[in-house]
Scaffold this motif. Structure first.
Motif, mmCIF file in Angstrom:
data_model
loop_
_atom_site.group_PDB
_atom_site.id
_atom_site.type_symbol
_atom_site.label_atom_id
_atom_site.label_comp_id
_atom_site.label_asym_id
_atom_site.label_seq_id
_atom_site.Cartn_x
_atom_site.Cartn_y
_atom_site.Cartn_z
ATOM 1 N N GLN A 199 0.902 -1.195 0.087
ATOM 2 C CA GLN A 199 -0.059 0.039 0.169
ATOM 3 C C GLN A 199 0.959 1.262 0.054
ATOM 4 O OE1 GLN A 199 -2.292 -1.251 3.430
ATOM 5 N NE2 GLN A 199 -4.025 -1.982 2.274
ATOM 6 N N ILE A 200 2.027 1.193 0.672
ATOM 7 C CA ILE A 200 2.915 2.498 0.620
ATOM 8 C C ILE A 200 3.542 2.503 -0.412
ATOM 9 C CG2 ILE A 200 4.957 3.437 1.938
ATOM 10 C CD1 ILE A 200 2.340 3.513 3.649
ATOM 11 N N PRO A 227 4.241 7.511 -4.828
ATOM 12 C CA PRO A 227 4.329 8.202 -6.019
ATOM 13 C C PRO A 227 3.499 9.604 -6.252
ATOM 14 C CG PRO A 227 4.118 6.176 -6.739
ATOM 15 C CD PRO A 227 3.998 6.195 -5.200
ATOM 16 N N HIS A 228 2.373 9.633 -5.115
ATOM 17 C CA HIS A 228 1.185 10.547 -5.228
ATOM 18 C C HIS A 228 1.596 11.219 -4.187
ATOM 19 C CE1 HIS A 228 -1.147 8.190 -8.011
ATOM 20 N NE2 HIS A 228 -0.663 7.142 -7.532
ATOM 21 N N LEU A 229 2.520 11.355 -3.093
ATOM 22 C CA LEU A 229 2.860 11.995 -1.945
ATOM 23 C C LEU A 229 3.475 13.505 -2.729
ATOM 24 C CD1 LEU A 229 4.591 9.755 0.552
ATOM 25 C CD2 LEU A 229 2.405 10.459 0.626
ATOM 26 N N LEU A 289 10.856 11.737 2.868
ATOM 27 C CA LEU A 289 10.510 11.389 4.087
ATOM 28 C C LEU A 289 9.762 9.911 4.458
ATOM 29 C CD1 LEU A 289 9.562 14.711 5.704
ATOM 30 C CD2 LEU A 289 11.890 13.601 5.742
ATOM 31 N N ALA A 290 9.194 9.403 3.255
ATOM 32 C CA ALA A 290 8.393 8.274 3.399
ATOM 33 C C ALA A 290 8.898 6.980 3.758
ATOM 34 C CB ALA A 290 7.718 8.025 1.887
ATOM 35 N N CYS A 340 -0.644 9.788 5.146
ATOM 36 C CA CYS A 340 0.698 9.867 5.223
ATOM 37 C C CYS A 340 1.130 11.153 5.109
ATOM 38 C CB CYS A 340 0.911 9.081 4.050
ATOM 39 S SG CYS A 340 0.699 7.117 4.274
ATOM 40 N N GLU A 341 0.479 12.186 4.372
ATOM 41 C CA GLU A 341 1.300 13.573 4.046
ATOM 42 C C GLU A 341 0.968 14.396 5.554
ATOM 43 O OE1 GLU A 341 0.774 14.359 -0.545
ATOM 44 O OE2 GLU A 341 -0.684 15.646 0.908
#
Ligand code: NAD
Length: 428
Positions: free
Chosen positions: A25-26, A31-33, A40-41, A414-415
């Motif tokens: 999922q991560i 790519p969309h962050l 930082l992901a 996540c953001e």
């Protein structure tokens, strides 16, 4: 999977379990962050802390039994850890890690000021007497005492744990601290600092987000046919609320079996029957059904409110519902997710759909800290508002970017986590 490189040495790369689902999922979300947060992901692919404990207890027959217990704090950037405690024979470190990570994302999606945590004991509680269960709970609570606390990490119920278990944990922690510490757990009995509305909160959130999704895809809840897997805290409340709104609950499945009635089951009578008989089979106005046939039931809406990994590549193709809501955590495998996407099925993801429980847990924590308690109407109105706002944020982002709601929910959550991390800076 890019994040395979980050698999820690304490998990088996060959049998990664639910943690793999989370890492996939991560991978899909990264790519969309926002470009400024993307570097930082990697923070999200490692739990901050994992505690493994031995839980020895004296059985009623005098023998001593040992159980494995865990508490994992995945991320605390946005506040103290928050997440349930599960008692189940299949509990593993991988599972608790994944559940703690989903709590991180979920708490951020509904914007409550918590990080993500989860706990569990590898035990089949049905094999224990009440006294043994209490001893197990008190010993486990003492073992994780170093991690938990009102402003550190606040457990709550999950599968096979309930308000009595929370009361024992609260008492054990309070005894160790030498003072009553109501805010250390949520999901407590109302007579012990629990919140009105907590019991139904997750099912209510499932209902509210499903109703919102249904509205957007042009599906009327009144008259809609709903199939529900899991008839526990989440599934029963959701099924009852759908029935109350005029939907037909056409199939129910729990660990004991599956029942069916195309004209609609009586949810309250079924609940009474299953409490009395410890089985769904034979409930008034129902026909038994083979468990495997549940997935092919003719329904408009499917609620997955049992366990993880239930909707798989093996059954996703048979699902006829247009809308699936994940009351459970991680019920859909990544492969099944792609199949459902291809079929045009709308999936309201767990990190949004089942966040009603943690939202009212947040209310409970606030009420305990302020020692001022709200009415059920206030709680339900605040819950409904938060769930609707979170749904709108996810739905709008999904539409605007052309991504599935799960990816949109993960991006949003996540953001928020990564932004909090960036604002705090890297210690030291
Ligand atoms: P519960 O123990 O009250 O109920 C679980 C239900 O699932 C039971 O009816 C059980 O018979 C059924 N079940 C178990 N294994 C099954 C199987 N293999 N096939 C079909 N049915 C099966 O648990 P709950 O609190 O309702 O939690 C259900 C799910 O919702 C879990 O994934 C949990 O993590 C998630 N969740 C719960 C809450 C909460 O507030 N309780 C909040 C968020 C998420």
């Amino acid at each position: 999977m890019d994040n395979v490189a980050h698999i820690p040495s304490y998990l088996s790369a060959e049998h990664l379990g639910p943690w793999e689902t989370y890492l996939v999922q991560i991978d899909r979300v990264e790519p969309h962050l926002a470009p400024a947060l993307r570097p930082l992901a990697p923070l999200l692919t490692r739990p901050k802390r994992a505690l493994i404990v031995d839980v020895p207890i004296r059985l009623d027959n005098g023998e001593i039994a040992h159980f494995e217990g865990y508490r994992v704090q995945h991320n605390l950037s946005r506040g103290p850890g928050k997440g349930g405690i599960r008692y189940h024979p299949d509990v593993t470190l991988s599972e608790v890690m994944a559940l703690s990570a989903w709590m991180t994302v979920k708490n951020a999606v509904v914007n409550v000021p918590f990080g993500g945590a989860k706990g569990g004991v590898r035990v089949d509680p049905k094999t224990l007497s009440t006294a043994e269960l209490e001893r197990l709970t008190r010993r486990y609570a003492s073992e994780i005492n170093i991690l938990i606390g009102q402003d550190k990490d606040i457990p709550a119920p999950d599968i096979n744990t309930n308000e009595q278990v929370m009361a024992w944990i609260m008492d054990t922690f309070s005894m160790n601290e030498g003072k009553t510490a109501m805010g250390v757990v949520t999901g407590k009995p109302v007579g012990l600092g629990g919140s009105l509305g907590r019991k139904d909160a997750t099912g209510r959130g499932v209902f509210v987000t499903t109703a919102e999704a249904a509205r957007h895809i042009g599906l009327e809840i009144a008259g809609a046919r709903v199939a529900v897997q899991g008839f526990g805290n989440v599934g029963e409340a959701a099924a009852r609320l759908f029935a109350d709104a005029g939907a037909k609950v056409v199939a129910l499945q729990d660990a004991t079996g599956t029942i069916h009635n195309p004209a609609g089951l009586d949810v309250r009578a079924t609940k009474a029957w299953s409490l009395a008989h410890r089985a769904l089979a034979g409930a008034p106005g129902s026909e038994p059904m083979a468990d495997a046939d549940f997935w092919g039931v003719d329904a408009d809406i499917l609620i997955a409110a049992a366990m993880e990994n239930q909707i798989t590549a093996a059954n996703a193709g048979r699902i006829r519902a247009r809308l699936i809501t994940e009351g459970a955590n991680g019920p859909t495998t990544p492969e099944a997710d792609l199949i459902l996407q291809d079929k045009g099925v709308t999936v309201v993801p767990d990190v949004l759909a089942n966040a009603g429980g943690v939202t009212v847990s947040y209310f409970e924590w606030v009420q305990d800290i302020s020692a001022f308690f709200w009415t059920e109407e206030e709680i339900n109105a605040r819950l409904d508002r938060i769930m609707r706002e979170a749904f709108a944020a996810v739905w709008d982002a999904a539409r605007a970017r052309g991504i599935p709601p799960r990816t949109a929910a993960f991006v949003l959550g996540c953001e928020r986590v990564l932004l909090a991390h960036r604002l705090r800076g890297l210690y030291p």
